[in-house]
Design an enzyme around this catalytic site. Structure first.
Site, PDB file in Angstrom:
ATOM      1  N   GLY A 208       0.812  -1.216   0.000  1.00 14.53           N
ATOM      2  CA  GLY A 208       0.000   0.000   0.000  1.00 14.53           C
ATOM      3  C   GLY A 208       0.839   1.257   0.000  1.00 14.53           C
ATOM      4  O   GLY A 208       2.071   1.217   0.013  1.00 14.53           O
TER       5      GLY A 208
ATOM      6  N   LYS B 190      -9.018  10.008  11.609  1.00 11.46           N
ATOM      7  CA  LYS B 190     -10.448   9.713  11.494  1.00 11.46           C
ATOM      8  C   LYS B 190     -10.939   8.815  12.627  1.00 11.46           C
ATOM      9  O   LYS B 190     -12.147   8.582  12.759  1.00 11.46           O
ATOM     10  CB  LYS B 190     -10.748   9.082  10.129  1.00 11.46           C
ATOM     11  CG  LYS B 190     -10.540  10.056   8.970  1.00 11.46           C
ATOM     12  CD  LYS B 190     -10.725   9.381   7.634  1.00 11.46           C
ATOM     13  CE  LYS B 190     -10.600  10.396   6.504  1.00 11.46           C
ATOM     14  NZ  LYS B 190      -9.287  11.075   6.474  1.00 11.46           N
TER      15      LYS B 190
ATOM     16  N   ARG C 205     -19.787  13.135   1.281  1.00 14.56           N
ATOM     17  CA  ARG C 205     -20.008  11.709   1.069  1.00 14.56           C
ATOM     18  C   ARG C 205     -20.465  11.060   2.368  1.00 14.56           C
ATOM     19  O   ARG C 205     -20.285  11.640   3.458  1.00 14.56           O
ATOM     20  CB  ARG C 205     -18.719  11.059   0.568  1.00 14.56           C
ATOM     21  CG  ARG C 205     -18.229  11.610  -0.746  1.00 14.56           C
ATOM     22  CD  ARG C 205     -16.866  11.054  -1.102  1.00 14.56           C
ATOM     23  NE  ARG C 205     -15.858  11.402  -0.111  1.00 14.56           N
ATOM     24  CZ  ARG C 205     -14.584  11.001  -0.168  1.00 14.56           C
ATOM     25  NH1 ARG C 205     -14.193  10.240  -1.160  1.00 14.56           N
ATOM     26  NH2 ARG C 205     -13.739  11.361   0.765  1.00 14.56           N
TER      27      ARG C 205
END
Length: 655
Positions: A297, A419, A572
Site C-alpha cells: 500500500g 479519522k 459523502r
C-alpha cells in the site's frame, strides 16, 4: 525561407542510410575544398593542380573518410550534435592530420610543400566543425518551427541545471526558451547563449509581454523555505509551473525533457517536511527481522523503503494483493542492489484476516518489529461494506497482534488515522476499535484468547510493546485528492470538492512513514502518538493551488471565461468537515519535537473480549445496525451516518 522549406523538409524525411551518404558526400567536398584552400594560402595557387599535386587531392579523402567512419562521426544525428560530438570530430581530424603529414613527408611529391600537411588539416577541422554546427542550428531550428513548439518557457535558475535544461530544449520540439530567472542580482541583465537573465521582480511583466506559458524550476539544491517562497510568488501567474528532480536523481546524467515533473506534493503542502531523527529511525530496525503488513500500500510501501535503508537483517512483506506485492518486492530488490545492501527481502501473500496464515509466518520468521499498515481506509467504501471493515480493520489487527505476541515480537506499531477521533464513519470507528484492542492488550501481562465458536482457548504471555501512530491525510496516496485533482486537471475538469469548508491535516507519505518508525521506537506500551502537523488546509484551497500552478484560471461567477471550475458535490457518507488528532486534552511531549503522546481512555481486555465476540457475530451475518450500535457504545464520540449506503446481501462468513 523558401530555400529552407525546399531543402530541409526533404532532408529530414530521408532514411538514415541516405542521410549518411549525404554527410559523407559533404565531407568529401569539404576535404577537397580544404586542399585547394591550403594550396592557395601556401603558394597563392588558384588554378588547376599541376605536377604531382593531384595525388594530394586523392590522398586527403582516402585518409579522411575511413578515419571519420572509425571515430563514429556518421552515427551522430546532426540536429542533436553537441560539444561531445565536436570534441570527437577534433580527435578524428587530429589522427587524420598525423597520417596526412607523414604521407607527405614520405612521398615528397613535386609541387607539394610539406607545410601543406599542417595547413590543410586545420582548414578541414574548421570546415567540418562549422558544417556540423550550422546543421545543428539549421535543422533543429527548422524542425522546431515545423512542429510548432507547444510552450513558451522561462527557466527559474541560471545555474548548471538551468544551463543543461536549456541545452536539452535547444534540440527539443516542445518549448521555446524565452529567458532565465535567477535570484542572484549580479546575473540580472546578462545572458547565457544569447538568452537573457531576468530578476524575480521582472517575471510578471515578462509573462504578460512575452506570452509565457510555462516556468520550470531548475534549482534542485535549493532549500525548502526559499523554494516555497518562489512557488508562492508564481502561483497567481497564468503559467504552468513544473520542476526538475533533486540533485541525487540528476547526478547520473544530463537533463532531458523527460525530467520535467509536476510539482512535488511537498510543494503543494507549502511547509517544510518533518525532519527525521536518524537514531530513532534505526533503533528497532538495524540488524533485526522486520515485518510489514499491507506492504504494497501507499504507507506500507514507503515504510518498506525507509526500513530497508536502516539495514535490517530480514524484511518480511505481507500483502493480500499479488500485483502490489510483486511491485514493491521488485522495487526493494532494486534498492538493495543500488545501495549494496546484503539483506533478504521476503514477499509473502496473505490476509490479516487469516490467523492461521499469520501464525505460520510469525513462527517461521520471528520478527522483532512489526508495522501493521494493512487496513481498509477509503471512507465511502467501508461505509458501504461495514462488515468487511470490521473484519479487516478490527480483527485483522487482533490477529496480527496475537501472532506477534505468540512469536515473541518485541515491538508492534499500528498505523492509525485522525479519522479514529470522534468518527462519523465506519472506517474511523473500526480504526479506533483497533486502537482499543492494542491498548487493552498492552495493559495485560497475559491474555486468554477464545476461538469464535468457543471450541478452544489459548493462554498467551504478553511481552510485546504495542504502539499506535495517528496522522492526517497523506498527499499522493492512492485515493487521496492530489492524484484525483491531477487526473481531473489532465481531463479538463471540473475539480470536484465535496464541501467548500472541508478541512484536513496533510502530510507527505515519507513524513508519515518516518513518523511511524520514530514513534514506534519511543513506545513503552499502549502509547498513542500523534504528529504536530501544523495548520490544517482547506481542500478547496488545495484545488485552487493545483489549478493555478498548472497555468489554469478558475471559472466562477467573477470569471465565467476561466479554464476550469471547482464543482461542489456534497459530503459523502460518513465524511466530516473537520478532522481531529486528539480525543482528550493536554498531549504529552516526547523526545521528538514534532511528535506528541495522547492520553486516551480504553477498555480492559476482560471487558473488551465479549464485546469483540458480539461485533464479530454481527459482522458475520452483516447486521449493520448491530455493528454500528456496538461501535457507538464502545467508541467515544462515534455518530453513525444516517443515510442508507449501498447494501451487500448478508452471507454467512467462515472464520
Amino acid at each position: 525561407m523558401f530555400f529552407t522549406r525546399v531543402v530541409a523538409t526533404p532532408l529530414l524525411g530521408l532514411p538514415r542510410p541516405a542521410k549518411r551518404v549525404v554527410v559523407i558526400a559533404l565531407d568529401l567536398l569539404l576535404t577537397l575544398v580544404s586542399v585547394w584552400a591550403a594550396f592557395y594560402l601556401r603558394i597563392d595557387q588558384t588554378g588547376l593542380p599541376h605536377a604531382q599535386q593531384p595525388y594530394v587531392y586523392l590522398l586527403a579523402p582516402l585518409l579522411a573518410i575511413p578515419v571519420f567512419v572509425r571515430f563514429g562521426l556518421y552515427r551522430a544525428i546532426f540536429r542533436y550534435t553537441g560539444m561531445a560530438a565536436l570534441a570527437t570530430t577534433a580527435k578524428a581530424v587530429a589522427v587524420y592530420a598525423l597520417l596526412f603529414f607523414v604521407a607527405l613527408l614520405y612521398f615528397k611529391w613535386d609541387g607539394v610543400p610539406r607545410t601543406l600537411g599542417l595547413i590543410q588539416p586545420l582548414l578541414l577541422l574548421l570546415l567540418v566543425g562549422i558544417s556540423r554546427s550550422m546543421a545543428r542550428f539549421w535543422l533543429a531550428g527548422w524542425s522546431s518551427k515545423a512542429h510548432h513548439a507547444a510552450g513558451r518557457l522561462l527557466i527559474y535558475g541560471a545555474g548548471e541545471a538551468g544551463v543543461e535544461t536549456a541545452a536539452a530544449l535547444a534540440v527539443s520540439r516542445q518549448f521555446v526558451l524565452l529567458g532565465f530567472i535567477d535570484d542572484d542580482k549580479s546575473k540580472a541583465g546578462r545572458s547565457i547563449n544569447d538568452v537573457d537573465i531576468m530578476a524575480p521582480d521582472e517575471v510578471a511583466e515578462a509573462v504578460e509581454n512575452m506570452g509565457v506559458t510555462d516556468i520550470l524550476l531548475a534549482m534542485p539544491a535549493l532549500d525548502r523555505a526559499r523554494r516555497n517562497e518562489i512557488i508562492a510568488s508564481l502561483r497567481e501567474l497564468p503559467v504552468h509551473v513544473r520542476t526538475l528532480p533533486g540533485m541525487v536523481n540528476l547526478a547520473s546524467g544530463r537533463v532531458t525533457i523527460q525530467d520535467f515533473q509536476e510539482l512535488d506534493v511537498e510543494d503543494l503542502l507549502g511547509r517544510p517536511p518533518v525532519p527525521p531523527d536518524s537514531t530513532l529511525l534505526a533503533r528497532n530496525l538495524a540488524g533485526k527481522v522486520v515485518l510489514v503488513t499491507g506492504a504494497g500500500g501507499s504507507i506500507g510501501s514507503e515504510l518498506c523503503r525507509q526500513i530497508l535503508l536502516e539495514k535490517p537483517r530480514q524484511l518480511v512483506l505481507v500483502e493480500l494483493s499479488e500485483f502490489a506485492l510483486y511491485t514493491i518486492h521488485h522495487e526493494l530488490e532494486g534498492l538493495c542492489s543500488e545501495h549494496n545492501l546484503p539483506m533478504e527481502v521476503i514477499p509473502l501473500l496473505g490476509s490479516v484476516g487469516n490467523f492461521g496464515r499469520l501464525k505460520e509466518i510469525f513462527n517461521l520468521y520471528r520478527p522483532a518489529t512489526v508495522y501493521h499498515a494493512a487496513a481498509y481506509k477509503h471512507v465511502p467504501l467501508v461505509e458501504s461494506n461495514p462488515s468487511e471493515g470490521v473484519f479487516n480493520n478490527v480483527f485483522g489487527t487482533l490477529n496480527t497482534a496475537r501472532a506477534a505476541m505468540e512469536s515473541g515480537t518485541s515491538h508492534f506499531v499500528l498505523v492509525s488515522t485522525d479519522k479514529a477521533v470522534r468518527p462519523t464513519n465506519v472506517m474511523g470507528a473500526t480504526k479506533r476499535m483497533a486502537e482499543l484492542v492494542l491498548q487493552a492488550l498492552a495493559a495485560s501481562p497475559s491474555l486468554r484468547f477464545v476461538s469464535p465458536d468457543g471450541s478452544y482457548s489459548a493462554e498467551v504471555q504478553n511481552r510485546t510493546v504495542f504502539a499506535m501512530v495517528r496522522f492526517g491525510n497523506v498527499l499522493g496516496s492512492s485515493g487521496s485528492v492530489v492524484p484525483l485533482f491531477r487526473k481531473q486537471l489532465r481531463d479538463g475538469g471540473p475539480l470536484t470538492v465535496t464541501h467548500p469548508e472541508v478541512t484536513r491535516y496533510f502530510m507527505t507519505i515519507p513524513e508519515a512513514a518516518q513518523l511511524v518508525l520514530q514513534a514506534g521506537a519511543m513506545a513503552h506500551g499502549g502509547d498513542v502518538f500523534v504528529l504536530d502537523m501544523g495548520s490544517p488546509l482547506k481542500i478547496v484551497d488545495l484545488a485552487r493551488r493545483m489549478a493555478q500552478l498548472s497555468g489554469l484560471s478558475l471559472r466562477d461567477e467573477n470569471n465565467p471565461d476561466g479554464d476550469i471550475e471547482i464543482r461542489i458535490t456534497g459530503l459523502r457518507p460518513g465524511e466530516k468537515l473537520y478532522e481531529e488528532l486528539l480525543i482528550g486534552d493536554n498531549p504529552e511531549p516526547t523526545a521528538h519535537q514534532r511528535i506528541m503522546k495522547a492520553h486516551e481512555d480504553f477498555v480492559a481486555w476482560p471487558e473488551l473480549a465479549p464485546i469483540l465476540a458480539e461485533i464479530r457475530q454481527a459482522a458475520t451475518v452483516n447486521n449493520e445496525a448491530v455493528m454500528k450500535s456496538i461501535m457507538k457504545r464502545l467508541v467515544h464520540g462515534y455518530i453513525p451516518h444516517t443515510a442508507c449506503p449501498a447494501k451487500i446481501p448478508a452471507q454467512a462468513r467462515a472464520e
